[in-house]
Design an enzyme around this catalytic site. Sequence first.
Site, mmCIF file in Angstrom:
data_model
loop_
_atom_site.group_PDB
_atom_site.id
_atom_site.type_symbol
_atom_site.label_atom_id
_atom_site.label_comp_id
_atom_site.label_asym_id
_atom_site.label_seq_id
_atom_site.Cartn_x
_atom_site.Cartn_y
_atom_site.Cartn_z
ATOM 1 N N HIS A 122 0.870 -1.178 0.000
ATOM 2 C CA HIS A 122 0.000 0.000 0.000
ATOM 3 C C HIS A 122 0.913 1.236 0.000
ATOM 4 O O HIS A 122 2.027 1.187 0.527
ATOM 5 C CB HIS A 122 -0.842 -0.043 1.273
ATOM 6 C CG HIS A 122 -1.881 1.024 1.401
ATOM 7 N ND1 HIS A 122 -1.574 2.316 1.783
ATOM 8 C CD2 HIS A 122 -3.215 1.000 1.207
ATOM 9 C CE1 HIS A 122 -2.692 3.029 1.822
ATOM 10 N NE2 HIS A 122 -3.706 2.259 1.481
ATOM 11 N N ASP A 199 3.488 -4.315 7.755
ATOM 12 C CA ASP A 199 2.229 -3.600 7.679
ATOM 13 C C ASP A 199 1.107 -4.607 7.962
ATOM 14 O O ASP A 199 0.796 -5.464 7.137
ATOM 15 C CB ASP A 199 2.086 -2.999 6.269
ATOM 16 C CG ASP A 199 0.755 -2.293 6.068
ATOM 17 O OD1 ASP A 199 -0.126 -2.422 6.926
ATOM 18 O OD2 ASP A 199 0.611 -1.620 5.021
ATOM 19 N N GLN A 202 -4.158 -5.032 7.177
ATOM 20 C CA GLN A 202 -5.183 -5.980 6.737
ATOM 21 C C GLN A 202 -5.091 -7.286 7.525
ATOM 22 O O GLN A 202 -6.117 -7.835 7.932
ATOM 23 C CB GLN A 202 -5.028 -6.272 5.234
ATOM 24 C CG GLN A 202 -5.201 -5.060 4.339
ATOM 25 C CD GLN A 202 -6.645 -4.592 4.206
ATOM 26 O OE1 GLN A 202 -7.588 -5.325 4.511
ATOM 27 N NE2 GLN A 202 -6.830 -3.367 3.756
ATOM 28 N N LYS A 225 -9.972 -0.238 10.393
ATOM 29 C CA LYS A 225 -10.252 -1.494 9.680
ATOM 30 C C LYS A 225 -10.578 -2.617 10.672
ATOM 31 O O LYS A 225 -11.045 -3.679 10.287
ATOM 32 C CB LYS A 225 -9.046 -1.904 8.840
ATOM 33 C CG LYS A 225 -8.738 -0.905 7.720
ATOM 34 C CD LYS A 225 -7.642 -1.418 6.828
ATOM 35 C CE LYS A 225 -6.904 -0.313 6.105
ATOM 36 N NZ LYS A 225 -7.624 0.270 4.999
ATOM 37 N N CYS A 364 -4.710 2.488 -3.654
ATOM 38 C CA CYS A 364 -3.450 2.986 -3.082
ATOM 39 C C CYS A 364 -2.340 1.955 -3.266
ATOM 40 O O CYS A 364 -1.542 1.729 -2.340
ATOM 41 C CB CYS A 364 -3.601 3.343 -1.608
ATOM 42 S SG CYS A 364 -4.751 4.674 -1.325
#
Length: 406
Positions: A122, A199, A202, A225, A364
Amino acid sequence: MLDIDAVRAQFPILSRQVNGKPLTYLDNGASAQKPQIVLDTIQRAYGEEYSNVHRGLHTLSTISTENYEAVRGTVARFLGAPSEEQIVFTTGTTEAMNLISYGWAAPRLEAGDEIVLSVMEHHANIIPWHFLRERQGVKLVWVEPDVNGDLDPQAVLEAVTDRTKMIALTQLSNVLGTVVDVKTICHAARERGITTVIDGSQAAVHMPVDVADIGCDFYAITGHKLYGPSGSGAVFIRPERLAEMRPFMGGGDMIREVHRDTVTWNDPPMKFEAGTPGIVQTIGMGAALEWMMDLGMDQIAGHERILRDYAREQLEGLNWLNVQGRSEDKAAIFSFTLDGAAHAHDISTVLDKKGVAVRAGHHCAQPLMEHLGVTATCRASFGVYNTKQEVDVLVDALELCHDLFA
Ligand code: PLP
C-alpha cells in the site's frame, strides 16, 4: 462456529438500506463498520468521562487517562507483544510508517543503503521510503509476486544484499488478499541484522497475529479497519529499535523538561506521542479489539474462510470476470475487472444501485496495478459480519453489470 446473525445484529448500520436495497457492505478492506459496543464506548467516553489525558489531576482526567492507557495493554494482548511499553499509539498505519521512516530509518540509512519491499505494498508502506530515496539516496529494491499473487519468502531474501538495512512488507495484500509468510522472512532478516517493518493493516483484521512469533521489529495496525474508530492505530516496536529511535513529532506529552536552550524527552512509548492524542478514538479502538478477541480471532478467520471459499467458487463461475490473485490461502478479498470496456468505476456505480458497496480504483497500490497491467480494479472485501447470501447478491449484481456492459 460464530452466530453471524447475532454478530450482524450488533452493527446498526447493517440494517439500513442503500438506494432502496438492503446494504451489502463489501468494502471492509477500505474501512470496517462499527459494532454497538464501540459506539457505546465512544458515547460514554465523550458523554460521561471526557477530559484530556496525562495532564489533569482531577477525577475526569484520571478516568480518561486510565481508560486510554489501558488500551496499550489491550493492543499488546491483541498482537502478542511482550509488553505494553512496546506499543506506540498512532492515528493509523500511515502515521506509523512515517514515524518509522523519520524516527528510525532517516537517521540511520545512508546513500546506497537498500530497502526491500514488494510491489504489493500500500502507498502507506511505500511513500515514507520514497522520502528516503529522494532525500538521502536510499535505494528501493522491489520484489514481485508470482502469477497467483503469492510472494515467495526466498525471492524476498534473494533480493537482500550487504547494503540491505530494512525489509518492509505487508502481511496481507489489500488488493490480492495474499497472505505473506512474514515469519520466515523476519527470522532470516534478524539473523542478518536487517530491520523488518510489517504492515499489519489488513492481516490483523482477518487472522490471529503474534508479533513475538513473527519476530519483526515493527508491526503496524489501524483501528478503522479493525471495527474501531478512524484516526486510531498502534505500532509494536521491538525494545532495541525503540531505544534507537529519535522523536518524530515535537510538542506536549513527548517531553520531560523544556528550557530555553535544552529539552529532554519522555520515556518511550510517550516519547513518540506528541500533543493531545486521539483519546476517544484510542479508547474506541480498545473496545473494538476486546470485541474481536471475545469473538475469537480463530473463529473470525474460520468464518471468513467459509466466505472466501464460497465467493471463490461463485466468482469462478463467471467466465467474463477476471479475478486478480489466486493464492490458495488468500483472505476473502477479491479484486476483479470485467471483460469488455467497463471501467471499475462504472461497475462500482451499478453495484451501488443494488446496495452493494465495493471499492473501485487503484487501492493505493499503483506499483501493483502496473505489475498487473491494469489501471484500476473493483474490490469486494469481506468482514466478519458478511454472509454467503451477500456473495449471491454480489454475483447477481455482477451479472447485471455484464448484461449492461458486455
Ligand atoms: N496498509 C494497507 C495494507 C492498507 O490496506 C491501508 C489502508 O487501506 C493502509 C496501509 C493505510 O492505513 P491507514 O488508513 O491507517 O493510514
